[in-house]
Design a protein around this motif. Sequence first.
Motif, PDB file in Angstrom:
ATOM      1  N   ALA A   1       0.828  -1.202   0.000  1.00  0.00           N
ATOM      2  CA  ALA A   1       0.000   0.000   0.000  1.00  0.00           C
ATOM      3  C   ALA A   1       0.868   1.260   0.000  1.00  0.00           C
ATOM      4  O   ALA A   1       0.582   2.228  -0.705  1.00  0.00           O
ATOM      5  N   LEU A   2       1.935   1.233   0.767  1.00  0.00           N
ATOM      6  CA  LEU A   2       2.831   2.383   0.857  1.00  0.00           C
ATOM      7  C   LEU A   2       3.461   2.691  -0.498  1.00  0.00           C
ATOM      8  O   LEU A   2       3.576   3.854  -0.905  1.00  0.00           O
ATOM      9  N   LEU A   3       3.857   1.644  -1.226  1.00  0.00           N
ATOM     10  CA  LEU A   3       4.469   1.840  -2.541  1.00  0.00           C
ATOM     11  C   LEU A   3       3.469   2.407  -3.540  1.00  0.00           C
ATOM     12  O   LEU A   3       3.791   3.309  -4.329  1.00  0.00           O
ATOM     13  N   VAL A   4       2.244   1.881  -3.535  1.00  0.00           N
ATOM     14  CA  VAL A   4       1.215   2.381  -4.450  1.00  0.00           C
ATOM     15  C   VAL A   4       0.919   3.842  -4.148  1.00  0.00           C
ATOM     16  O   VAL A   4       0.808   4.679  -5.050  1.00  0.00           O
TER      17      VAL A   4
ATOM     18  N   GLY B   1       3.734  10.823  -3.868  1.00  0.00           N
ATOM     19  CA  GLY B   1       5.110  11.065  -3.442  1.00  0.00           C
ATOM     20  C   GLY B   1       5.443  10.310  -2.175  1.00  0.00           C
ATOM     21  O   GLY B   1       4.560   9.922  -1.403  1.00  0.00           O
ATOM     22  N   SER B   2       6.727  10.103  -1.934  1.00  0.00           N
ATOM     23  CA  SER B   2       7.157   9.247  -0.831  1.00  0.00           C
ATOM     24  C   SER B   2       7.279   9.973   0.497  1.00  0.00           C
ATOM     25  O   SER B   2       7.424   9.350   1.534  1.00  0.00           O
ATOM     26  N   ASP B   3       7.229  11.308   0.485  1.00  0.00           N
ATOM     27  CA  ASP B   3       7.399  12.062   1.728  1.00  0.00           C
ATOM     28  C   ASP B   3       6.169  12.898   2.039  1.00  0.00           C
ATOM     29  O   ASP B   3       6.249  13.895   2.741  1.00  0.00           O
TER      30      ASP B   3
ATOM     31  N   ALA C   1       1.841   8.822   6.472  1.00  0.00           N
ATOM     32  CA  ALA C   1       2.009   8.464   7.883  1.00  0.00           C
ATOM     33  C   ALA C   1       1.193   7.229   8.238  1.00  0.00           C
ATOM     34  O   ALA C   1       1.658   6.365   8.996  1.00  0.00           O
ATOM     35  N   ASP C   2      -0.028   7.111   7.702  1.00  0.00           N
ATOM     36  CA  ASP C   2      -0.902   6.014   8.107  1.00  0.00           C
ATOM     37  C   ASP C   2      -0.363   4.639   7.706  1.00  0.00           C
ATOM     38  O   ASP C   2      -0.159   3.780   8.566  1.00  0.00           O
TER      39      ASP C   2
ATOM     40  N   LEU D   1       5.598  12.796  10.012  1.00  0.00           N
ATOM     41  CA  LEU D   1       4.609  13.013   8.956  1.00  0.00           C
ATOM     42  C   LEU D   1       3.217  13.248   9.541  1.00  0.00           C
ATOM     43  O   LEU D   1       2.466  14.102   9.065  1.00  0.00           O
ATOM     44  N   ALA D   2       2.855  12.490  10.576  1.00  0.00           N
ATOM     45  CA  ALA D   2       1.521  12.606  11.155  1.00  0.00           C
ATOM     46  C   ALA D   2       1.276  13.999  11.722  1.00  0.00           C
ATOM     47  O   ALA D   2       0.146  14.504  11.700  1.00  0.00           O
TER      48      ALA D   2
END
Length: 1001
Positions: free
Chosen positions: A228-231, A237-239, A244-245, A273-274
């Motif tokens: 999920a994080l990669l999608v 974007g990655s940052d 955060a979730d 991030l959160a």
Amino acid sequence: MSARYAFRLPLLALALALGACAVTGGETGTPREAGTNLVGEACTVTAGPATLGAGGERQTTVHCGSWQQPSARIAERGATQPQTGDSPAAALAAGPWRAELDSRMRCDAPAATAFAGGLDGAVMQCRLLNGGFPMVALALAAEGRIFLADGIPAALPVVERAVLAALGRGTLGAETAESRAIAFVRAATGRPLAGAGALDAYYTALATAQYQDTVQDFAASEENYRKALLVQAEAIGSDDPSSADPLMHVALELSNQGRYDEAAPLFDEAQRLAAASINPSDLPRLLSYRAIDAANQNRLDDALGFAAKATALRREFAARNGNEVGNGFTGFAGGGDLISYGGASGTVIGIDLAQSLHTEAALLLRLNRLDEAAQKADEAIAITRASRAAPPWWLPQFLETRATVAAAGGDSRSAAALQGDAVTIWANTLPDSVPEGLARLALGRYQHATGRSDAAIATYRQGLATLKARNAEIRPRELIGFLDVASAAAAATPGEAGRLEVEMFEAMQLMRSGVTSRTVSLATARLAAGDQQVGGVIRAQQENDRKRYALVAALNRALAVPAEVRDTKAIDGLRSRLIETEAEGRRLDETLQAASSGYRQLLATPVGASELQALLKPGEAVVAFASAETATYGFLVRADRLRIWRIDAGDQAIGDVVIALRKGVTPTRSGLPRFPVEQSRGLYRTLFDPVAGDLDGVTSLVTSANGALASIPFGILVAGPGEARGGSYREVDWLVRHYALAQVPSVRAFADLRRVGTASGGTQALVGFGDYQPPRDMNALFSSLPANCVRDRKVLGALGPLPGTAVELERVAAQLGAGPDALVLGDAFTKTAVTGRPLSDYRIVYFATHAVLASEIRCFAEPALLVSPGPAAGADSALLKLSDILNLKLDADLVVLSACNTGGTDGKSGGEALSGLTRAFFYAGARRLIASHWPVPDASTAALMTAIFGGQGVGGAGALRDAQLGLIDGRGPGTTPVEWSHPLFWAGFSTIGDGTGVAAR
């Protein structure tokens, strides 16, 4: 304590009231083809049923690609509503439609624009609270009518065509010129547009991960959260703060596997991030997860601080937004879709508060603050009972915690009643699942406490049967609790004692480490990709999991409806389909295990005591230790007996001794350290004194252990009197003097390796890899990795060359009669040289190189062997990772892992790394291994290997024992220095397997 608040299927969308007709016309509920969206996905438009409501809107949905959820929704302002002064901007600014939108998204101010067909309107750039994906909300005005829509930006041309069709100005399939609104949206996003397929992949991965967490498959859950994080990163974007979730979920699943060092930096990043996230739920959720992480590590005061802060933030948010959240909280009824998930509504904050209160209750319980724990648990239960939006598995979890509070206060009857309610809910919510099985174990504990021993035993057996059928993973704390009560039940009912002990032995084998789970997950991926037949079974398994989750979710939604209006026929049908799906899943599991014996070893399915006894020879014994926070259980199996005993020392006490022993074999600047003989003797007595008589006549001892005990070779233990004198340890009564010692990663591994009756069919004696050369340009090697991989650079940069391994390998090759082409040394020792060689041709595969732990190389998350990196290659070229080893094809009688440091800096985690590497090599086709727990000096290593390969039974426990005693007592070849009696020089090596050896030639 596992993660209990993860992504859940939403039950929150406010129903948009529909007018007398749909936007597109046509038959209600029938999808109509509507061309493609901006990324080429085929779309349909479906008219909703006509309903009445205060809003007066009427709704149509747009579906694109394979995603089952709406890509966009279109609502036309009803004809009965006032139109005076209504404009697109005003329509977007307020009203029920906007209120519902704000529960799902954060939007910028509206901008006036023109849509297809010259329609005037306004558009807002929005972000989903749940996932941060770009969205648009818009209003179009024409002929005195107002159309409102929201959805993914890529669906905008389909929305335009649907509105034009409703106005009679075109058809759904007609292509239109790109409007100013579309150009505005393209420019505003700043990234390539994400299609419905991206959101489908993201939410499917989250939903799958959440289900896997619920059934405590933490490694698989971690993998899906990473997907999920990669999608998400591709889309936003990655940052981005919205990452955060999923990032905090990855961190929590790592913690749930005991991989705390890997989890820590991810929690830190998620917290950063959160703090900037558009979703106000992210920060309190992150704090709640940090509380669970701290509790997993037994840092209870820290955990309670995190949990209390999360609760306070949620109460503050609810109060600030006028949402009264407490015992009277009810939430909204009804169904919804994924993009309707309300990340900031009173309902979500309310059920988040329930989770936070439950976390506090669980921590207060462990701190023995029972009255406070009961109050928090009762409030969480009241909120959850009153809300139809709470995930259905929360209530049984909360009831279980409340039952534990009652039991801790001495009220076993209330505990049994509460736990019984939880079991019933689990049986209806997730039938025959891991949570149901674990809940039955707890119920058995309370039943036993109330004097109902017969009922307790029956309940235990039901729970264990479920857990075994699921090949479940029991965490140490849960296992020790069961073993304690099962022991008491066995003592209270002597007629059942033998059977209960056998069941305890099998339950012990269900306790697994995070490394085991990770290895299984990687092997599953390898099987799926590399074996057409087995891969088909795995894909069917994965589809079965998805089907099961969908059925469970549908059943829970159906049960959430008030009893007087439930569709009982539909509920019965869902239950029937769920039972069929469960049965299909069990058949697939059995098929997969039968298709791959190596995979069965990785899964470590339990071996019955009688099955194991039939495999043991005279003079052999298998001893397994299962350690948790407060206690350890030992299990001894000989051909004629099974013995189980409790040790009043847990992870901390044993871990402290292991650290001391590891320091005793770690050279310092001033020379050799003094080995703590007395502490080693004390650990031996703690572990083995209760079964001293049962070891009479044993000459070969095979051990299996978890936790800190896996980080030391058992030969380092001191069994009897004798002290070190003047730097000599020859008078010490090392355990290796008494037994030929071998170790295995699991009892299943021993059983399966013992059954292997054939020797290697390899035509070549040896292939050896060594003389590791560090990267010449560390910065260039890591240039393609993120900046937060700086620790990886330091770890790899600190590991120097190993020139002595070339001499070691040359001596072994000479003993085996192997030619110079059998050795791959120096710069030639690359990853490609290993993976590209036909390793199945070799009977012995020898690696003399460094090993690194997953906790040391966080950017790779797998233990690995170091190889000489190729020129101008990336960091991956310097690592032969666990996943790479799983892909090797071996037919080896013996694999040697020499010069490896698998002990870890804390003396605790390294055994898990060694366990992962050995499991991988067994899976790839090795029959036995020799591995080192720490780097051993070159000269003594060469002498030890010369002795091992010079005799019979190479790779076996007997050959290693003889070689080690030769170094200790000065009987090795040539002159053996007395300092070699220090365990640094001889104890680091272990034979891993069933203890047998093979002929050298």
